[in-house]
Design an enzyme around this catalytic site. Structure first.
Site, PDB file in Angstrom:
ATOM      1  N   TYR A 136       0.841  -1.195   0.000  1.00  0.00           N
ATOM      2  CA  TYR A 136       0.000   0.000   0.000  1.00  0.00           C
ATOM      3  C   TYR A 136       0.882   1.254   0.000  1.00  0.00           C
ATOM      4  CZ  TYR A 136      -3.981  -3.002   1.302  1.00  0.00           C
ATOM      5  OH  TYR A 136      -4.955  -3.969   1.339  1.00  0.00           O
ATOM      6  N   LEU A 180     -18.481  -1.942   0.535  1.00  0.00           N
ATOM      7  CA  LEU A 180     -19.500  -1.053  -0.025  1.00  0.00           C
ATOM      8  C   LEU A 180     -19.457  -1.049  -1.551  1.00  0.00           C
ATOM      9  CD1 LEU A 180     -19.160   1.891   2.508  1.00  0.00           C
ATOM     10  CD2 LEU A 180     -20.951   0.140   2.422  1.00  0.00           C
ATOM     11  N   GLY A 222     -24.790   4.766  -2.869  1.00  0.00           N
ATOM     12  CA  GLY A 222     -25.798   5.459  -3.659  1.00  0.00           C
ATOM     13  C   GLY A 222     -25.287   6.714  -4.330  1.00  0.00           C
ATOM     14  N   LYS A 223     -23.999   7.018  -4.164  1.00  0.00           N
ATOM     15  CA  LYS A 223     -23.473   8.287  -4.698  1.00  0.00           C
ATOM     16  C   LYS A 223     -23.475   8.338  -6.224  1.00  0.00           C
ATOM     17  CE  LYS A 223     -19.341   7.858  -2.853  1.00  0.00           C
ATOM     18  NZ  LYS A 223     -17.920   8.175  -2.508  1.00  0.00           N
TER      19      LYS A 223
END
Length: 327
Positions: free
Chosen positions: A53, A209, A216-217
């Site tokens: 990362y 998500l 829902g964006k």
């Protein structure tokens, strides 16, 4: 926050984990500190990172924050090794590479051991028993307390876990499996999840998500500050912007309206309480995003809503995943 055992081990972790994929890349040190402090104050313990990362930057940043911000003994630190950025290969599961990578991770993290060390991916070019021996050596030398896998397929996971269980007291039980899992990606239910449950491994879902789509964006447009609008990350989000995913997102939004919560809460609660799941890993970019996810702790979905979401997101599983006599 509720604590759960990680697989069939004595290690207990919070039922939501904090991911650091964005740290030292999209999330700066002050924002990361705010995330870690909020997570700890909410009762969170499991912090997940990896040596790859931000090319080690996420571990380095986490190491700095562990010195004074949050007590080390309050956290379960998990990292991963095995993924590489070499032009000729993406995975190196050799004992040489893995143990050197672990030593480097400990230096960046500024600690003498990690609580959970995970293989980041399966290496088809290295004998599996050599790769797994590196995990056993890490535990035997005190550099790791528990070991697990990430991004292994069903047969790979079953082979590795069975190998470890074949010599109790000599080899270490695999505690965890980390893979992508959400209402938009239920592929682990075919073989990985049943294998993990049978072999006593706890599942740590990443991208819970749906890469942000389940919030829902993206229902009506792509926000300018979202991953979907980023040149680098747009291809990462794109697979979950099709018509099938849209139906699932609309169902999640409808459920959220009925419960007076957000779509994020509905999607995360559904996953957190799935059989075999220990702790979804939250990869928030900002502290407010993380705090919104942490507030799901009090929500448990009603059975009828959970079943409706099961149905609308059901993957197509046929032979041999289902009993042949029912086909």
């Amino acid at each position: 926050m509720e604590q759960r055992h990680l697989g069939r081990t004595g290690l207990r972790v919070s039922r939501l984990g904090l991911g650091t994929l964005n740290w030292a890349r999209d999330t700066d040190e002050r924002e990361a500190a705010d995330q870690l402090k909020s997570f700890w104050e909410a009762g969170g313990t499991l912090v997940d990172t990896a040596d790859i990362y931000a090319d080690g930057g996420a571990e380095y940043l986490l190491g700095r924050l562990l010195e004074g911000l949050v007590p080390r003994h309050d956290l379960v630190i998990a990292t991963k090794a095995g993924s590489v950025l070499a032009p000729d290969r993406r995975v190196d599961g050799s004992r040489r590479h893995l143990l050197a990578a672990l030593d480097a991770s400990l230096v960046r993290l500024r600690i003498d051991h990690v609580d959970l060390w995970q293989l980041h991916a399966f290496d088809p070019d290295t004998p599996l028993e050599e790769t797994l021996q590196a995990l056993d050596l890490a535990v035997a030398t005190g550099r790791a307390r528990y070991v697990g896998l990430a991004n292994f397929s069903g047969w790979q996971l079953a082979k590795a876990a069975t190998w470890q269980l074949a010599a109790p007291g000599v080899r270490n039980r695999l505690a965890s499996a980390q893979l992508e899992y959400s209402l938009l990606q239920r592929g682990v239910e075919r073989e990985v999840l049943p294998a993990a449950q049978d072999l006593g491994m706890g599942l740590l879902p990443s991208s819970p998500l749906g890469r942000g789509v389940l919030t829902g964006k993206y229902r009506h447009a792509t926000p300018a500050d979202s991953r979907g609008a980023s040149e680098q990350l747009a291809p990462f989000v794109a697979p979950y912007l099709d018509e099938t995913a849209s139906r699932v997102v609309e169902a999640v939004s409808t459920a959220a309206d009925g419960l007076a919560v957000t779509p994020l809460h509905v999607a995360l609660s559904w996953l957190r309480d799935r059989p075999g799941v220990t702790a979804p890993i939250l990869g928030a970019r900002t502290a407010p995003q993380l705090r919104a996810s942490l507030s799901v702790e009090a929500l448990t979905l009603p059975d009828e809503i959970r079943r409706a979401l099961d149905d609308v997101s059901a993957p197509v599983h046929h032979y041999p995943d289902h009993n042949w006599s029912t086909l």
